[in-house]
Write a protein that holds these residues in place. Structure first.
Motif, PDB file in Angstrom:
ATOM      1  N   SER A  84       0.823  -1.221   0.000  1.00 24.02           N
ATOM      2  CA  SER A  84       0.000   0.000   0.000  1.00 24.02           C
ATOM      3  C   SER A  84       0.852   1.264   0.000  1.00 24.02           C
ATOM      4  O   SER A  84       0.416   2.311  -0.480  1.00 24.02           O
ATOM      5  CB  SER A  84      -0.948   0.003   1.200  1.00 24.02           C
ATOM      6  N   LYS A  85       2.078   1.166   0.522  1.00 28.86           N
ATOM      7  CA  LYS A  85       2.943   2.355   0.539  1.00 28.86           C
ATOM      8  C   LYS A  85       3.399   2.756  -0.860  1.00 28.86           C
ATOM      9  O   LYS A  85       3.884   3.877  -1.064  1.00 28.86           O
ATOM     10  CB  LYS A  85       4.156   2.115   1.438  1.00 28.86           C
ATOM     11  N   LEU A  86       3.253   1.849  -1.835  1.00 32.96           N
ATOM     12  CA  LEU A  86       3.628   2.166  -3.214  1.00 32.96           C
ATOM     13  C   LEU A  86       2.454   2.708  -4.023  1.00 32.96           C
ATOM     14  O   LEU A  86       2.633   3.116  -5.177  1.00 32.96           O
ATOM     15  CB  LEU A  86       4.185   0.919  -3.907  1.00 32.96           C
ATOM     16  N   ARG A  87       1.282   2.718  -3.427  1.00 32.59           N
ATOM     17  CA  ARG A  87       0.144   3.301  -4.138  1.00 32.59           C
ATOM     18  C   ARG A  87       0.416   4.778  -4.429  1.00 32.59           C
ATOM     19  O   ARG A  87       0.878   5.516  -3.556  1.00 32.59           O
ATOM     20  CB  ARG A  87      -1.128   3.188  -3.314  1.00 32.59           C
ATOM     21  N   GLY A  88       0.154   5.172  -5.656  1.00 36.12           N
ATOM     22  CA  GLY A  88       0.340   6.570  -6.015  1.00 36.12           C
ATOM     23  C   GLY A  88       1.770   6.948  -6.352  1.00 36.12           C
ATOM     24  O   GLY A  88       2.038   8.117  -6.651  1.00 36.12           O
ATOM     25  N   LYS A  89       2.702   5.996  -6.313  1.00 30.71           N
ATOM     26  CA  LYS A  89       4.085   6.328  -6.651  1.00 30.71           C
ATOM     27  C   LYS A  89       4.146   6.821  -8.095  1.00 30.71           C
ATOM     28  O   LYS A  89       3.568   6.217  -8.998  1.00 30.71           O
ATOM     29  CB  LYS A  89       4.973   5.099  -6.467  1.00 30.71           C
ATOM     30  N   ASN A  90       4.838   7.918  -8.301  1.00 29.26           N
ATOM     31  CA  ASN A  90       4.921   8.578  -9.616  1.00 29.26           C
ATOM     32  C   ASN A  90       3.550   8.995 -10.129  1.00 29.26           C
ATOM     33  O   ASN A  90       3.375   9.255 -11.318  1.00 29.26           O
ATOM     34  CB  ASN A  90       5.608   7.700 -10.651  1.00 29.26           C
ATOM     35  N   GLY A  91       2.569   9.029  -9.225  1.00 28.69           N
ATOM     36  CA  GLY A  91       1.239   9.483  -9.600  1.00 28.69           C
ATOM     37  C   GLY A  91       0.321   8.395 -10.115  1.00 28.69           C
ATOM     38  O   GLY A  91      -0.803   8.679 -10.531  1.00 28.69           O
ATOM     39  N   PHE A  92       0.722   7.119 -10.065  1.00 32.97           N
ATOM     40  CA  PHE A  92      -0.057   6.045 -10.660  1.00 32.97           C
ATOM     41  C   PHE A  92      -0.644   5.106  -9.612  1.00 32.97           C
ATOM     42  O   PHE A  92      -0.067   4.873  -8.551  1.00 32.97           O
ATOM     43  CB  PHE A  92       0.822   5.220 -11.614  1.00 32.97           C
ATOM     44  N   SER A  93      -1.805   4.550  -9.966  1.00 34.73           N
ATOM     45  CA  SER A  93      -2.421   3.420  -9.260  1.00 34.73           C
ATOM     46  C   SER A  93      -2.594   3.679  -7.766  1.00 34.73           C
ATOM     47  O   SER A  93      -1.950   3.052  -6.924  1.00 34.73           O
ATOM     48  CB  SER A  93      -1.588   2.142  -9.489  1.00 34.73           C
ATOM     49  N   LEU A  94      -3.548   4.556  -7.457  1.00 40.58           N
ATOM     50  CA  LEU A  94      -3.804   4.932  -6.068  1.00 40.58           C
ATOM     51  C   LEU A  94      -5.017   4.216  -5.483  1.00 40.58           C
ATOM     52  O   LEU A  94      -5.049   3.881  -4.301  1.00 40.58           O
ATOM     53  CB  LEU A  94      -4.002   6.454  -5.980  1.00 40.58           C
ATOM     54  N   GLN A  95      -6.029   3.947  -6.298  1.00 36.89           N
ATOM     55  CA  GLN A  95      -7.310   3.450  -5.793  1.00 36.89           C
ATOM     56  C   GLN A  95      -7.346   1.922  -5.689  1.00 36.89           C
ATOM     57  O   GLN A  95      -6.553   1.223  -6.321  1.00 36.89           O
ATOM     58  CB  GLN A  95      -8.453   3.928  -6.700  1.00 36.89           C
ATOM     59  N   ASP A  96      -8.304   1.430  -4.908  1.00 42.26           N
ATOM     60  CA  ASP A  96      -8.474  -0.015  -4.717  1.00 42.26           C
ATOM     61  C   ASP A  96      -8.635  -0.762  -6.030  1.00 42.26           C
ATOM     62  O   ASP A  96      -8.090  -1.859  -6.208  1.00 42.26           O
ATOM     63  CB  ASP A  96      -9.712  -0.290  -3.853  1.00 42.26           C
ATOM     64  N   ASP A  97      -9.422  -0.194  -6.972  1.00 41.86           N
ATOM     65  CA  ASP A  97      -9.778  -0.921  -8.188  1.00 41.86           C
ATOM     66  C   ASP A  97      -8.895  -0.570  -9.383  1.00 41.86           C
ATOM     67  O   ASP A  97      -9.259  -0.842 -10.519  1.00 41.86           O
ATOM     68  CB  ASP A  97     -11.248  -0.700  -8.538  1.00 41.86           C
ATOM     69  N   GLU A  98      -7.737   0.005  -9.119  1.00 43.84           N
ATOM     70  CA  GLU A  98      -6.779   0.226 -10.190  1.00 43.84           C
ATOM     71  C   GLU A  98      -5.805  -0.953 -10.257  1.00 43.84           C
ATOM     72  O   GLU A  98      -5.523  -1.599  -9.242  1.00 43.84           O
ATOM     73  CB  GLU A  98      -6.009   1.532  -9.972  1.00 43.84           C
ATOM     74  N   ALA A  99      -5.293  -1.211 -11.456  1.00 42.54           N
ATOM     75  CA  ALA A  99      -4.326  -2.306 -11.629  1.00 42.54           C
ATOM     76  C   ALA A  99      -3.101  -2.058 -10.752  1.00 42.54           C
ATOM     77  O   ALA A  99      -2.563  -0.961 -10.715  1.00 42.54           O
ATOM     78  CB  ALA A  99      -3.917  -2.413 -13.089  1.00 42.54           C
ATOM     79  N   VAL A 100      -2.677  -3.098 -10.052  1.00 40.36           N
ATOM     80  CA  VAL A 100      -1.495  -2.975  -9.214  1.00 40.36           C
ATOM     81  C   VAL A 100      -0.263  -2.808 -10.102  1.00 40.36           C
ATOM     82  O   VAL A 100      -0.162  -3.405 -11.175  1.00 40.36           O
ATOM     83  CB  VAL A 100      -1.341  -4.190  -8.275  1.00 40.36           C
ATOM     84  N   THR A 101       0.661  -1.961  -9.693  1.00 37.95           N
ATOM     85  CA  THR A 101       1.937  -1.773 -10.391  1.00 37.95           C
ATOM     86  C   THR A 101       3.061  -1.871  -9.357  1.00 37.95           C
ATOM     87  O   THR A 101       2.819  -2.099  -8.181  1.00 37.95           O
ATOM     88  CB  THR A 101       1.992  -0.418 -11.118  1.00 37.95           C
ATOM     89  N   PHE A 102       4.295  -1.681  -9.804  1.00 37.54           N
ATOM     90  CA  PHE A 102       5.468  -1.815  -8.935  1.00 37.54           C
ATOM     91  C   PHE A 102       5.489  -3.189  -8.259  1.00 37.54           C
ATOM     92  O   PHE A 102       5.669  -3.319  -7.046  1.00 37.54           O
ATOM     93  CB  PHE A 102       5.526  -0.686  -7.900  1.00 37.54           C
ATOM     94  N   VAL A 103       5.280  -4.215  -9.089  1.00 35.89           N
ATOM     95  CA  VAL A 103       5.363  -5.612  -8.660  1.00 35.89           C
ATOM     96  C   VAL A 103       6.323  -6.314  -9.622  1.00 35.89           C
ATOM     97  O   VAL A 103       6.128  -6.275 -10.837  1.00 35.89           O
ATOM     98  CB  VAL A 103       3.985  -6.294  -8.703  1.00 35.89           C
ATOM     99  N   ASN A 104       7.369  -6.940  -9.090  1.00 35.74           N
ATOM    100  CA  ASN A 104       8.291  -7.644  -9.967  1.00 35.74           C
ATOM    101  C   ASN A 104       7.809  -9.069 -10.228  1.00 35.74           C
ATOM    102  O   ASN A 104       6.789  -9.515  -9.688  1.00 35.74           O
ATOM    103  CB  ASN A 104       9.724  -7.598  -9.432  1.00 35.74           C
ATOM    104  N   TYR A 105       8.550  -9.779 -11.050  1.00 32.57           N
ATOM    105  CA  TYR A 105       8.133 -11.115 -11.461  1.00 32.57           C
ATOM    106  C   TYR A 105       8.011 -12.056 -10.266  1.00 32.57           C
ATOM    107  O   TYR A 105       7.013 -12.777 -10.120  1.00 32.57           O
ATOM    108  CB  TYR A 105       9.128 -11.675 -12.484  1.00 32.57           C
ATOM    109  N   GLU A 106       9.031 -12.070  -9.419  1.00 38.02           N
ATOM    110  CA  GLU A 106       9.013 -12.990  -8.278  1.00 38.02           C
ATOM    111  C   GLU A 106       7.862 -12.683  -7.332  1.00 38.02           C
ATOM    112  O   GLU A 106       7.263 -13.596  -6.744  1.00 38.02           O
ATOM    113  CB  GLU A 106      10.350 -12.930  -7.540  1.00 38.02           C
ATOM    114  N   GLU A 107       7.526 -11.420  -7.176  1.00 43.37           N
ATOM    115  CA  GLU A 107       6.402 -11.040  -6.314  1.00 43.37           C
ATOM    116  C   GLU A 107       5.082 -11.502  -6.925  1.00 43.37           C
ATOM    117  O   GLU A 107       4.171 -11.945  -6.200  1.00 43.37           O
ATOM    118  CB  GLU A 107       6.409  -9.537  -6.083  1.00 43.37           C
ATOM    119  N   ALA A 108       4.964 -11.408  -8.251  1.00 45.30           N
ATOM    120  CA  ALA A 108       3.757 -11.896  -8.918  1.00 45.30           C
ATOM    121  C   ALA A 108       3.619 -13.410  -8.754  1.00 45.30           C
ATOM    122  O   ALA A 108       2.520 -13.939  -8.505  1.00 45.30           O
ATOM    123  CB  ALA A 108       3.782 -11.514 -10.395  1.00 45.30           C
TER     124      ALA A 108
END
Length: 663
Positions: A84-108
């Motif tokens: 949750s601390k990465l929500r909104g990083k660089n202005g992207f993906s802040l809301q619950d129903d937005e696609a998650v970003t800042f996830v690497n392959y191993e985390e996925a």
């Protein structure tokens, strides 16, 4: 060709009887049934999209369930609340129903394993074949919507040097005919496969290569040209990388039991590399060899991508006596097609090998390359890595080799944030303390300055010692946290200070007018003080070399005047009889007092008329008594035999200190 179930399904859609089988799991992921079937994978677009060829039939033998949308922040954070601390990083993906970003392959992959345990059913990432099959949903066009993607599906479908935030809310446009949303855009999606070239022939349930550098991502993203959103387009990412462009969706179903394809063969620059230690014999006599081409186009049958613009080189010597050069090949410097190629001048040979692949992350810009041998057994390769195109938001990777570049370690993200101050410049140095110093352009603007990065433990950890984060005004006597000028080159002086020279940010001298800026640091690169040098400034299409020679003096190789500017033309040089003449182009200067004075300045020509091709931004030129190469991006190394090896954007020069000291 449609499979039987695809045809039935499409008929249902056409008659208004659409009925998509869906279910929702315990964390709100909607799952859509994807039937078994056969499709033609890839495209025959060629050139920059050659990795989509050859088109080949692929059969998916078992149906599976796929998440109707990309995994959202709310769904991912059921697994990893700290995200949750990465929500909104660089202005992207802040809301619950937005696609998650800042996830690497191993985390996925870890999310899938967690979900499998929670649900008691197998969850995983889709294979690349499954992803394209599901995206096409029975279509054969560029997009599942046809040969064009409607405007309603598009966000900011162009490269923005500074990414522009947009909503990444899922399922805001119509799904494809199989009920899957956002298969063209929103965010890229991780796939299971290692990236590798396609193989021809009919295949069943392919799962990619056994190993590789990059994992496949698919679907394209926001802030991305629309052609990268096509069903067939292939992208890749280092598995450890994460940024604002990439998320993932999941598949529920057992992983196909297909055997992975063997890894791609080693490139030519890593083949038949001698491991015998070379015996260097000191060269003390004057030497200047006529320049030869090192950027040699490979045969088309090799499959090596080779584009129109070959530029920005780096060079090092190897302990086996070889020279190794790497550079980028692209059609546009901001292009996603960019790859790093390499060539080897093998010990005892007179011609460079043809170009072959050295480093690439598919559909990512990889501007900036540095090579250095530490003289203790390790070759270092450091490179920039964009999240997309352009060259501003780069991460930095490092690879090492202990066998003359025959094999390289897995790329490590030594500066994982995609941001400014990471555009790698050729010319790494090893300090007297054994530290590795890497310079990077701080900003792509004309007054961007150069940042310094230092590792005190052979590249394991890096620090950025500059203490003043704001770009200073580069005036005579002022102090700032960056080296004045971009594409700078640095040496360590005998008293431990750093001396650097760079391009642009010129400083006026009372007697000489505008001069190349000189930067000196007394505190290990934390701050720099600026003064005008005695040298004329350089500009577009030009990059200098500054290094300490084995014999002790400092060597500068630069150009007599800025490319394309008429304010300052040429420099005065001295003939053997003491008379002055005006010379134009690339010259070398020597300092024997740690940069205080530069008594020797010599035009880099042997006075023989030659018509040469400088490549990149240089193009054709004539070398003669008063003219040498007019511009180019320079890099240099000096081997233990004391021969200086200099490259421009296309040409390789060899000369010695003794030749430079000749009248």
């Amino acid at each position: 060709m449609y499979c039987r179930w695809s045809v039935i399904f499409l008929l249902l859609v056409q008659t208004g009887l659409k009925s998509i089988a869906q279910q929702t799991n315990s964390i709100g992921i909607r799952l859509v049934d994807v039937p078994a079937g056969t499709f033609n994978r890839g495209s025959n677009r060629g050139k920059e999209d050659a990795d989509e060829s050859p088109v080949h039939a692929v059969t998916i033998t078992n149906g599976f369930k796929m998440s109707a949308t990309e995994i959202t922040n709310k769904q991912y954070e059921a697994f990893d609340p700290a995200h949750s601390k990465l929500r909104g990083k660089n202005g992207f993906s802040l809301q619950d129903d937005e696609a998650v970003t800042f996830v690497n392959y191993e985390e996925a992959v870890a999310f899938c394993a967690w979900l499998s345990r929670r649900e008691g059913k197998p969850y995983r990432l889709p294979t690349e074949a499954e992803w394209e099959y599901a995206c096409r949903a029975g279509t054969t066009t560029d997009y599942s919507t046809g040969d064009e993607l409607p405007a309603s599906y598009q966000k900011l479908q162009h490269t923005n040097r500074t990414p522009v935030p947009v909503s990444l809310r899922v399922a805001q446009t119509a799904p494809n005919s199989w009920g899957l949303y956002d298969m063209h855009g929103n965010v890229e999606e991780w796939c299971h496969d290692w990236y590798g070239a396609y193989t021809a022939g009919t295949q069943k349930d392919p799962v990619g290569r056994q190993s590789g550098l990059s994992r496949v991502t698919r679907g394209g993203s926001h802030n991305t040209p629309v052609r990268f959103l096509r069903s067939a387009n292939r992208q890749g990412m280092l598995p450890e990388d994460k940024h604002w462009l990439t998320g993932f969706r999941v598949v529920q179903g057992v992983m196909p039991g297909t055997k992975a394809t063997i890894a791609e063969p080693a490139p030519a620059n890593s083949v038949q590399v001698s491991q015998q230690k070379y015996i260097w014999k000191k060269v003390t006599q004057p030497l200047f060899d006529a320049p030869i081409v090192y950027v040699r186009k490979p045969d088309s049958s090799s499959g090596t991508p080779f584009y129109a613009h070959n530029h920005c080189p780096a060079i090092t010597w190897c302990p086996n006596g070889d020279l190794l050069v790497a550079w980028f090949s692209t059609n546009a410097e901001s292009g996603r097609e960019m790859v790093i190629l390499a060539s080897r001048l093998r010990a005892g040979k007179k011609a460079w090998d043809t170009a072959s692949m050295f480093f690439s992350v598919p559909d990512r810009n990889v501007t900036g390359t540095s090579l250095i041998y530490d003289q203790k057994g390790i070759l270092y390769h450091i490179n920039g890595l964009e999240a997309a195109g352009d060259w501003q938001n780069l991460a930095m990777i490092m690879r090492t080799s202990t066998n003359n570049g025959s094999t390289w370690s897995k790329p490590v993200l030594i500066a994982p944030e995609h941001t400014k101050r990471h555009q790698v410049i050729a010319g790494s140095i090893i300090t007297r303390e054994g530290w590795l110093v890497q310079l990077c352009d701080a900003d792509p603007g004309p007054r961007g300055g150069t940042a310094i990065h230092i590792s005190k433990d052979k590249g394991m950890h890096w620090t950025t010692p500059y203490s003043l984060p704001i770009t200073p005004i580069y005036n005579n006597g002022s102090v700032g946290g960056l080296i004045a000028g971009i594409h700078a080159s640095v040496v360590q002086l005998k008293d431990g200070r750093y001396l650097a020279l760079g391009r642009n940010d010129n400083i006026k001298s009372d007697s000489l007018g505008e001069r190349m800026p000189m930067s000196i640091s007394n505190d290990g690169g934390a701050t720099w003080q600026y003064a005008p040098s005695v040298f004329p400034p350089i500009s577009s299409g030009q990059r200098l070399v500054l290094r300490r020679l084995n014999e002790g003096p400092l060597l500068l190789v630069s150009f007599t005047h800025s490319a394309g500017k008429s304010g300052i033309e040429g420099m005065d040089f001295t003939k053997p009889d003491g008379t002055k003449y005006k010379g134009y182009g690339m010259y070398a200067a020597l300092s024997f007092d740690e940069g205080k004075t530069w008594p020797i300045k010599k035009l880099l020509t042997d006075n023989v008329m030659r018509h040469l091709e400088g490549g990149a931004w240089t193009g054709p030129f004539t070398m003669d008594t008063t003219h040498s190469e007019p511009k180019g991006y320079l890099a240099a190394t000096q081997s233990p035999d004391n021969v200086i090896h200099l490259i421009s954007s296309n040409l390789y020069y060899r000369f010695t200190l003794a030749w430079l000291q000749l009248p």
